[in-house]
Design a protein around this motif. Structure first.
Motif, PDB file in Angstrom:
ATOM      1  N   LYS A  57       2.988  -6.360  -5.696  1.00  0.00           N
ATOM      2  CA  LYS A  57       2.774  -5.504  -4.462  1.00  0.00           C
ATOM      3  C   LYS A  57       2.897  -6.252  -2.932  1.00  0.00           C
ATOM      4  O   LYS A  57       2.079  -7.801  -2.431  1.00  0.00           O
ATOM      5  CB  LYS A  57       1.314  -5.368  -4.433  1.00  0.00           C
ATOM      6  CG  LYS A  57       0.561  -4.386  -5.942  1.00  0.00           C
ATOM      7  CD  LYS A  57       2.415  -3.227  -6.437  1.00  0.00           C
ATOM      8  CE  LYS A  57       1.523  -2.180  -7.236  1.00  0.00           C
ATOM      9  NZ  LYS A  57       1.233  -3.561  -8.530  1.00  0.00           N
ATOM     10  N   GLN A  88       2.326   0.533   4.924  1.00  0.00           N
ATOM     11  CA  GLN A  88       3.000   0.878   3.420  1.00  0.00           C
ATOM     12  C   GLN A  88       2.866  -0.038   2.609  1.00  0.00           C
ATOM     13  O   GLN A  88       2.860  -1.310   3.007  1.00  0.00           O
ATOM     14  CB  GLN A  88       5.217   1.431   3.398  1.00  0.00           C
ATOM     15  CG  GLN A  88       4.889   2.323   3.904  1.00  0.00           C
ATOM     16  CD  GLN A  88       6.624   2.892   4.365  1.00  0.00           C
ATOM     17  OE1 GLN A  88       7.564   1.730   3.750  1.00  0.00           O
ATOM     18  NE2 GLN A  88       7.149   3.336   5.577  1.00  0.00           N
ATOM     19  N   TRP A 126       3.870  -1.105  -1.421  1.00  0.00           N
ATOM     20  CA  TRP A 126       5.425  -1.719  -2.549  1.00  0.00           C
ATOM     21  C   TRP A 126       5.167  -2.454  -3.358  1.00  0.00           C
ATOM     22  O   TRP A 126       4.382  -3.733  -3.436  1.00  0.00           O
ATOM     23  CB  TRP A 126       5.941  -2.004  -1.220  1.00  0.00           C
ATOM     24  CG  TRP A 126       6.714  -0.947   0.035  1.00  0.00           C
ATOM     25  CD1 TRP A 126       6.705  -0.357   1.157  1.00  0.00           C
ATOM     26  CD2 TRP A 126       8.092   0.561  -0.082  1.00  0.00           C
ATOM     27  NE1 TRP A 126       7.694   0.285   1.681  1.00  0.00           N
ATOM     28  CE2 TRP A 126       8.681   0.371   0.634  1.00  0.00           C
ATOM     29  CE3 TRP A 126       9.271  -0.350  -2.038  1.00  0.00           C
ATOM     30  CZ2 TRP A 126       9.912   1.387   0.886  1.00  0.00           C
ATOM     31  CZ3 TRP A 126       9.911   0.742  -1.263  1.00  0.00           C
ATOM     32  CH2 TRP A 126      10.413   1.374  -0.024  1.00  0.00           C
ATOM     33  N   ASN A 127       5.515  -1.297  -4.537  1.00  0.00           N
ATOM     34  CA  ASN A 127       5.554  -2.588  -5.691  1.00  0.00           C
ATOM     35  C   ASN A 127       7.353  -3.618  -5.564  1.00  0.00           C
ATOM     36  O   ASN A 127       8.099  -2.502  -5.710  1.00  0.00           O
ATOM     37  CB  ASN A 127       5.354  -1.781  -6.567  1.00  0.00           C
ATOM     38  CG  ASN A 127       5.058  -2.490  -8.101  1.00  0.00           C
ATOM     39  OD1 ASN A 127       6.611  -3.223  -8.500  1.00  0.00           O
ATOM     40  ND2 ASN A 127       4.746  -2.682  -9.224  1.00  0.00           N
ATOM     41  N   GLN A 130       9.169  -3.328  -8.754  1.00  0.00           N
ATOM     42  CA  GLN A 130       9.291  -1.183  -9.599  1.00  0.00           C
ATOM     43  C   GLN A 130      10.537  -1.246  -8.257  1.00  0.00           C
ATOM     44  O   GLN A 130      11.221   0.140  -8.278  1.00  0.00           O
ATOM     45  CB  GLN A 130       8.549  -0.436  -9.836  1.00  0.00           C
ATOM     46  CG  GLN A 130       8.394  -0.979 -10.718  1.00  0.00           C
ATOM     47  CD  GLN A 130       6.864  -0.199 -11.252  1.00  0.00           C
ATOM     48  OE1 GLN A 130       6.598   1.078 -10.577  1.00  0.00           O
ATOM     49  NE2 GLN A 130       6.028  -0.492 -12.069  1.00  0.00           N
ATOM     50  N   ASP A 131      10.764  -1.737  -7.547  1.00  0.00           N
ATOM     51  CA  ASP A 131      11.026  -0.799  -6.388  1.00  0.00           C
ATOM     52  C   ASP A 131      10.738   0.657  -5.394  1.00  0.00           C
ATOM     53  O   ASP A 131      11.831   1.268  -5.499  1.00  0.00           O
ATOM     54  CB  ASP A 131      13.033  -0.694  -6.139  1.00  0.00           C
ATOM     55  CG  ASP A 131      13.724  -0.509  -4.196  1.00  0.00           C
ATOM     56  OD1 ASP A 131      12.896  -0.693  -3.304  1.00  0.00           O
ATOM     57  OD2 ASP A 131      14.443  -0.159  -4.641  1.00  0.00           O
ATOM     58  N   LYS A 132       9.503   0.050  -5.347  1.00  0.00           N
ATOM     59  CA  LYS A 132       8.545   1.755  -5.297  1.00  0.00           C
ATOM     60  C   LYS A 132       7.730   1.853  -4.394  1.00  0.00           C
ATOM     61  O   LYS A 132       7.081   0.967  -4.936  1.00  0.00           O
ATOM     62  CB  LYS A 132       8.319   2.557  -6.873  1.00  0.00           C
ATOM     63  CG  LYS A 132       7.856   3.738  -6.686  1.00  0.00           C
ATOM     64  CD  LYS A 132       7.351   3.918  -7.792  1.00  0.00           C
ATOM     65  CE  LYS A 132       6.439   5.372  -7.784  1.00  0.00           C
ATOM     66  NZ  LYS A 132       5.727   6.019  -9.331  1.00  0.00           N
ATOM     67  N   MET A 133       7.967   2.532  -3.012  1.00  0.00           N
ATOM     68  CA  MET A 133       6.455   2.668  -2.629  1.00  0.00           C
ATOM     69  C   MET A 133       5.374   3.404  -2.742  1.00  0.00           C
ATOM     70  O   MET A 133       6.088   4.644  -3.593  1.00  0.00           O
ATOM     71  CB  MET A 133       7.207   3.383  -1.272  1.00  0.00           C
ATOM     72  CG  MET A 133       6.073   3.087   0.138  1.00  0.00           C
ATOM     73  SD  MET A 133       6.703   4.032   1.479  1.00  0.00           S
ATOM     74  CE  MET A 133       7.012   5.680   1.034  1.00  0.00           C
ATOM     75  N   LEU A 134       4.617   2.816  -2.923  1.00  0.00           N
ATOM     76  CA  LEU A 134       3.307   3.204  -3.776  1.00  0.00           C
ATOM     77  C   LEU A 134       2.727   3.694  -3.022  1.00  0.00           C
ATOM     78  O   LEU A 134       1.956   5.110  -2.975  1.00  0.00           O
ATOM     79  CB  LEU A 134       2.885   1.841  -4.154  1.00  0.00           C
ATOM     80  CG  LEU A 134       3.322   1.737  -5.440  1.00  0.00           C
ATOM     81  CD1 LEU A 134       2.274  -0.009  -5.563  1.00  0.00           C
ATOM     82  CD2 LEU A 134       3.604   2.165  -6.292  1.00  0.00           C
TER      83      LEU A 134
END
Length: 893
Positions: free
Chosen positions: A156, A167, A169-170, A173-177
């Motif tokens: 993270k 923001q 981010w992970n 996984q290239d994903k905003m949590l």
């Protein structure tokens, strides 16, 4: 062809830190913390125990924009490229791919996160140098200004923005949590707190937010009234304290239990506190700022505040004047625009020291603090020093910008003196209130100082008591500003130069005018070489004139500068005059020939320069540059052709040296980089045969086997007994007996019975020895012959060499083969001392035979040329090593 024949860049002095935040790393094996600071194109590593410099990195192509560290590597951002350094010096890996300059770096396990000014975030694999992930943000919607990794948050990242939002981010996984709404102010810094899930957020409006990421709740808020929060750190030694920095140099300490301001450190730095780190489990904190300082603070005050424990600093503003202090050339005095006077050592940075900042009232300055010191004096423009009486009283006199007051300083006590020299006339006469002290000089005896003013007055003071000892001239010495003052080496003559072009010579003690030299142009400065009595005068028309003070005549005129001359310096023997000008050139003039022998350009004009009394280093200061640069004098180490330069010569730019000496690309051997302590790399073994192309090898035999071959006959003669051993006379009653089980009487022989010796010369009848036969063989094995020689003792070697001549049983052919054997060994550059000893004995014994034989003379000529070439190589190595040893010996005195 190099830009300069005489000078080459050595290193820069006075650099400690700049506006890039520092980084701290802990070395597990050394059990010590190290702090890394940026100094422009390179970075320095210091130990926190004594702030001693450990290493200096290689130079980057441009200024470093950001720093980051992990357990093994140091990462730097330069333009759009990221580099990883091993051991704090060697470039190990390079990461390229950004389109804009990189301004944020964060090591993340086996990965590295880099953010450029276009808000492009890249995740690199450290070992493969490949891109693992790339994220693009729009600066108008989310401009990344801070990045951090929360503890225990696997894969993270928290990104802070100029818009105030955050923001989560992970990156795997290239994903905003999650998106944190923020507090309507730009995020300036993010820092993990000792508590899990809790981070500290610094904002541009001065707020410090302690926020829980897990529940998106604000735990507590603080606000500092000093502007944006530049950096945040937490103490981990058992005290619940948070420390924050500000843009005006103040540091605030917050108590997290009582939720209030515990203490503050006012004016911790003269500029913005850009870097701050509390050392793990210690009551210590290190900070740095753009004021070129690095400080260590300890929290031992009753109110929980910190006090300064140790620091390293340099000029926070460019120097105005540099000058070598002592006759050994070890120390350089530098007066900066920050009103400080400092001493820099050319040997090691640990010898650097500050003489303090000029102040009208030092006691009041300490009470009010240096930053808001209303007693601070203007910067020093000119100063003079002398070492004769440095142990007795002040030995430095300094003039200040726009002031008629002259201050004294003590180099030995490293402080500003108690005396401030000012004549009462400047207070009594309203017309003289705008007078300014422009120049000063201390007598060689160290007792007096002479000061020249813009009003034309020249005053003489006693340095010990500050008593006025009179003035030159009836009322004034010149009808214009006094631009220069010099005292000769015998305290006999005082020389003053006025703006109107007059150079006047006065009796030092009586202050009577002796002579006047009229020049047709305004004078800007003068410089006297006391040993040679040569006076250099710089004029406003960019010319330099050399006046012989004994005859009062102009002996040389130099012209070539195209702008104002800023400073001049003589070489120790007065053969050279080195000048600097605002046309960015540094020129070296040869006084005996009156010609320009060297000229080079610098990137920024030199404001001052000084050549050391030993002639090894030239020190320069430059416009808008806080460093003092050292240039090596190459004429001390190698042959340099000092032919005059042509009149149409176009100088080339010589790069300013870095904070450490770096080898040029043309060097034959590259400097070996230090290896990590965990990695052991075996160097390739080179045999003596492989080294013969580079070096000359010795036999390593004991000296007794070859050193005394030439003196063997003298040794034998010296060791020969003076008298032959005598047989003791027997008693008359004693009958000699033969020893044995049964004693027997010995028969008495007549003394007249003696063996007759043969008178036949058997030299030509003796056969060749084993070495002689080996030399006469059809297939010569030189190594076998050499090994046989090594086994013999000095007497046996002497016998073998003597037996090579026709009189000893040999032949001319055998002597020729021996010379060929010597030629082969010399050409191979092995066993150099051994073959020279054999050859010397051979020439001593058979010199007459060789001289009478043309064949042997021809072979000997070939051998002589080979021997001369080999000796020249060895002599060059001796010369280089002797020069280096002499330099190290004199540099450490």
């Amino acid at each position: 062809m190099p830009a300069s024949k005489i000078f080459t860049g050595f290193r820069a002095l006075g650099y400690v830190s700049n506006h890039i935040p520092l980084q701290v790393r802990h070395h597990r094996k050394h059990k010590e913390n190290y702090v890394i600071t940026c100094v422009g194109k390179s970075f320095h590593t210091y130990n926190c125990s004594k702030l001693g410099i450990v290493s200096i990195s290689n130079t980057h192509q441009d200024d470093i924009s950001c720093l980051a560290v992990d357990a093994n590597l140091v990462f730097t951002g330069c333009r759009n490229k990221v580099q990883a350094f091993q051991r704090g010096k060697q470039v190990l890996r390079t990461y390229e791919g950004h389109e804009y300059p990189v301004h944020l770096l964060l090591p993340f396990g086996n990965h590295l996160i880099s953010v450029d000014t276009g808000s492009n975030v890249k995740v690199w694999d450290i070992h493969s140098e490949g891109i693992y992930l790339e994220m693009n943000f729009d600066n108008s919607g989310f401009q990344v200004t801070a990045v951090m990794h929360p503890h225990t948050y696997l894969n993270k990242l928290v990104l802070g923005s100029k818009q105030g939002t955050l923001q989560l981010w992970n990156i795997k996984q290239d994903k905003m949590l999650y998106v944190f709404e923020g507090w309507n102010s730009a995020v300036t810094c993010l820092e993990q707190s000792p508590a899990m899930d809790v981070i500290a957020i610094g904002l541009a409006d001065g707020q410090i937010i302690i926020h829980n990421l897990k529940f998106d709740e604000t735990v507590m808020k603080f606000r500092q009234d000093w502007g944006p929060v530049t950096t945040i750190s937490f103490r981990t030694d058992g005290h619940p304290m948070m420390v924050t920095g500000s843009t005006i140099g103040h540091i605030a300490l917050w108590d997290l239990e009582s939720k209030k301001l515990k203490s503050q450190i006012r004016d911790a730095h003269e500029g913005s506190v850009v870097g701050m780190q509390c050392l793990p489990n210690e009551p210590l904190m290190v900070t740095n700022a753009a004021d070129n300082s690095l400080k260590v603070w300890i929290f031992d005050q009753p109110d929980g505040g910190g006090r300064l424990l140790r620091q390293r600093s340099g000029h926070s503003a460019p120097p105005n004047k540099v000058q070598h202090y002592d006759n050994n050339g070890k120390n350089i005095l530098s007066a900066g625009q920050d009103s400080t006077l400092r001493s820099f050592s050319v040997i090691h940075d640990k010898h650097n020291k500050s003489l303090g900042r000029a102040s009208y009232d030092k006691k009041e300055s300490k009470k009010t603090g240096l930053k808001k010191d209303r007693y601070m004096m203007p910067p020093i423009t000119q100063f003079s020093s002398d070492t004769s009486r440095q142990s007795d009283w002040d030995n430095i006199a300094a003039c200040h910008r726009g002031k008629c007051l002259v201050t004294t300083w003590s180099f030995q006590r490293s402080t500003m003196g108690a005396h401030k020299l000012k004549h009462p006339r400047f207070d009594e006469d309203p017309k003289l209130k705008l007078a300014t002290a422009l120049c000063t000089d201390i007598s060689p005896c160290g007792n007096f100082v002479v000061i020249g003013y813009s009003t034309g007055h020249v005053d003489k003071y006693n340095l010990q008591s500050a008593i006025h000892r009179g003035c030159y001239g009836e009322t004034i010495a010149h009808n214009c500003s006094v631009r220069g003052i010099a005292i000769d080496g015998l305290n006999q003559i005082t020389i003053t130069a006025g703006l109107d072009g007059e150079v006047k010579f006065w009796k030092f003690k009586q202050k009577n005018l002796i002579d006047t030299c009229h020049l047709k142009c305004c004078i800007s400065d003068i410089l006297l070489h006391r040993e040679s009595a040569m006076l250099a005068v710089s004029l406003d028309d960019f010319r330099i004139m050399i006046i012989d003070t004994d005859t009062r005549k102009i002996v040389r005129t130099f012209q070539g500068h195209h702008n104002a001359i800023t400073d001049m310096t003589f070489s120790p023997d007065a053969r050279w005059l080195i000048t600097a000008s605002m046309d960015s050139t540094v020129r070296t003039w040869d006084l005996p020939t009156g010609k320009l022998i060297d000229c080079f350009l610098v990137s920024s004009a030199a404001t001052s320069l000084s050549l050391s009394p030993t002639g090894d280093f030239l020190a320069t200061s430059h416009v808008d540059d806080i460093g003092v640069y050292l240039w090596s004098n190459m004429t001390l180490y190698t042959f340099v052709s000092l032919r005059p330069l042509p009149e149409d010569y176009e100088p080339d730019t010589l790069e300013l040296p870095a904070t450490q000496y770096e080898r040029k690309e043309t060097d034959e051997e590259d400097e070996k980089d230090d290896k990590d302590m965990d990695d052991y790399e075996l160097s390739e073994f080179k045999s003596p045969e492989q080294l013969s192309d580079e070096l000359i090898t010795l036999s390593l035999l004991p000296n007794s086997r070859w050193q005394n071959l030439l003196n063997l006959d003298i040794i034998k003669k010296r060791n020969k007994p003076k008298e032959a051993p005598r047989v003791p006379k027997s008693a008359p009653f004693f009958i000699p007996t033969i020893a044995g089980l049964e004693p027997k009487f010995a028969s008495i022989k007549d003394d007249t019975e003696k063996e007759t010796k043969s008178r036949i010369s058997i030299g030509n009848l003796e056969p060749l020895s084993e070495l002689g036969k080996a030399l006469m063989a059809d297939d010569l094995d030189y190594d076998k012959i050499l090994n046989r020689f090594k086994e013999l003792g000095p007497s046996a070697i002497d016998l073998e060499i003597r037996s090579l001549s026709p009189e000893g049983g040999g032949s001319v052919k055998a002597m020729e083969r021996f010379l060929m054997f010597c030629n082969h060994i010399l050409y191979s550059k092995n066993n150099f001392e051994l073959i020279n000893a054999y050859l010397g004995l051979f020439l001593k014994v058979h010199g007459d035979t060789i001289a009478s034989n043309p064949t042997l003379c021809l072979v000997l000529e070939t051998l002589s040329s080979c021997h001369l070439e080999t000796w020249r190589n060895l002599q060059d190595l001796f010369t280089q090593n002797t020069c280096m040893v002499n330099y190290l010996r004199t540099a450490t005195l």
